[in-house]
Design a protein around this motif. Sequence first.
Motif, PDB file in Angstrom:
ATOM      1  N   VAL A 168      24.233   5.250 -37.301  1.00  0.00           N
ATOM      2  CA  VAL A 168      24.003   5.436 -36.018  1.00  0.00           C
ATOM      3  C   VAL A 168      25.086   4.845 -35.210  1.00  0.00           C
ATOM      4  N   GLU A 169      25.493   3.852 -35.337  1.00  0.00           N
ATOM      5  CA  GLU A 169      26.892   3.262 -34.564  1.00  0.00           C
ATOM      6  C   GLU A 169      28.212   4.046 -34.806  1.00  0.00           C
ATOM      7  N   ARG A 172      27.417   7.159 -32.701  1.00  0.00           N
ATOM      8  CA  ARG A 172      27.667   6.951 -31.107  1.00  0.00           C
ATOM      9  C   ARG A 172      29.370   6.807 -31.061  1.00  0.00           C
ATOM     10  N   CYS A 175      30.641  10.323 -30.818  1.00  0.00           N
ATOM     11  CA  CYS A 175      30.297  10.968 -29.729  1.00  0.00           C
ATOM     12  C   CYS A 175      30.988  10.507 -28.595  1.00  0.00           C
ATOM     13  N   LEU A 176      31.474   9.120 -28.689  1.00  0.00           N
ATOM     14  CA  LEU A 176      32.271   8.710 -27.189  1.00  0.00           C
ATOM     15  C   LEU A 176      33.860   9.084 -27.406  1.00  0.00           C
ATOM     16  N   LYS A 216      17.188   6.714 -30.077  1.00  0.00           N
ATOM     17  CA  LYS A 216      18.743   6.841 -29.779  1.00  0.00           C
ATOM     18  C   LYS A 216      19.539   7.745 -30.626  1.00  0.00           C
ATOM     19  N   ASP A 219      19.009  11.077 -28.638  1.00  0.00           N
ATOM     20  CA  ASP A 219      19.827  11.230 -27.326  1.00  0.00           C
ATOM     21  C   ASP A 219      21.265  11.530 -27.753  1.00  0.00           C
ATOM     22  N   LEU A 220      21.552  10.814 -28.961  1.00  0.00           N
ATOM     23  CA  LEU A 220      23.020  11.396 -29.300  1.00  0.00           C
ATOM     24  C   LEU A 220      23.243  12.606 -29.826  1.00  0.00           C
ATOM     25  N   GLU A 223      23.274  14.673 -26.579  1.00  0.00           N
ATOM     26  CA  GLU A 223      24.540  14.378 -25.922  1.00  0.00           C
ATOM     27  C   GLU A 223      25.721  15.441 -26.647  1.00  0.00           C
ATOM     28  N   ILE A 255      26.153  10.182 -21.005  1.00  0.00           N
ATOM     29  CA  ILE A 255      27.174   9.180 -20.840  1.00  0.00           C
ATOM     30  C   ILE A 255      28.094   9.302 -19.540  1.00  0.00           C
TER      31      ILE A 255
END
Length: 387
Positions: A168-169, A172, A175-176, A216, A219-220, A223, A255
């Motif tokens: 998951v990290e 994330r 995604c960023l 979470k 949500d990712l 996004e 975000i």
Amino acid sequence: MTSNGGRSVPTPTRVVIPAKKASSISSNPDQLLDAFDTFTSANHRSSEAPDAIEFLNEHYNSEALLVAQLPFIREAVSDRMNRLDDHISTALQRQSDSAEATQKHVQDAKASVASLEQRIRQVQQKASQSEKTVREITKDMKRLDCAKRNLQRTITTLKRLHMLVHAVEQLRVTCLLQPHPDYKSASYLVDAIRSLLQHFDNYTDKVQPIGLLSQKVTDLHVELQFCLVRGFRIVGFGLEQTRTMERKSKYKSLIIPEDGNNFNDEDYEPDIMSPEVMIGGTMMIDALGIDARKEFMTGFCQDQLLEYTQIYKPVKKVEKEKPRVSSFKAQPEQPKDDTKPEFALEFVEKRFVWFRNRLGGIAEKYPGVFPPYWNMEYWLTKGFLKR
């Protein structure tokens, strides 16, 4: 009656023996007694009482001969009686000894049976104790086995949880990434996270951290889909029209950029997605599942056919209110508008020309982006015909 050796011997009855030849055994008392035994046995077998006179007449032809042999016969009878007494005494002694031995053997057998019974009871007690011990041992083994299984499950669950948190990290961070998320890597992470989350389905509603982690991930996913749709819209329609579409959409980005470069700012300069990035995006949509792919394809078709709907969709004609004029004054006739609208039936060919050009523009702007099994042209054509 005479006495012989302390025994009373009856005097033989006087018999009259006819004159005949004497038997050969008459002179041998032992043989005579054996013959008399045989004679008696034969009469017993024939169920007739033995006749002693008949036997004597058969073996002695005169009374004088019989009288002469009587002392010897008496002696032979006495000897045989003595022998019989000895045999009976010996048999009785043997019987007595045998009875004592039998009684002793019976007592020994009883003692052996009692000892055997006691040993059997001891064996049963030991067997019961052994069974109890085995049960306690197996009970402890079962507890240890259960503890081992629980420990293995705990270790496996902790490993899966660690892998899930790490995945998951990574999702994330993916995604960023700027200017665009790494959709290809995200597609692999989405598959891995889905497999790991299946092991925690029973804990999503019961354990709060697992529920937050699952939310979470959701949500990712949203996004990533939002960023991909925005990138496809910028490629197809440009920045301004994309902003207009997003204002009408219910989905918003979750975000907030850290550099303050907001999408709605006047000086915002977007980075156009390359075909490689968009191909990674289609892989990510496939990883999210069939429902996500249908939703993306439906939204893409709606965006591409939005202009067609605006141009060729019939609109209701609103009649203008005529100005009030005097009925006594002649009014000039209003000129008739012979211009036909774009949605008129005469412009069917023009509609297909528009759609063919749209397909050409899509193939030019999204070269090799959509997988063949998506059948994107089919869905575009189907949406076009429904309109």
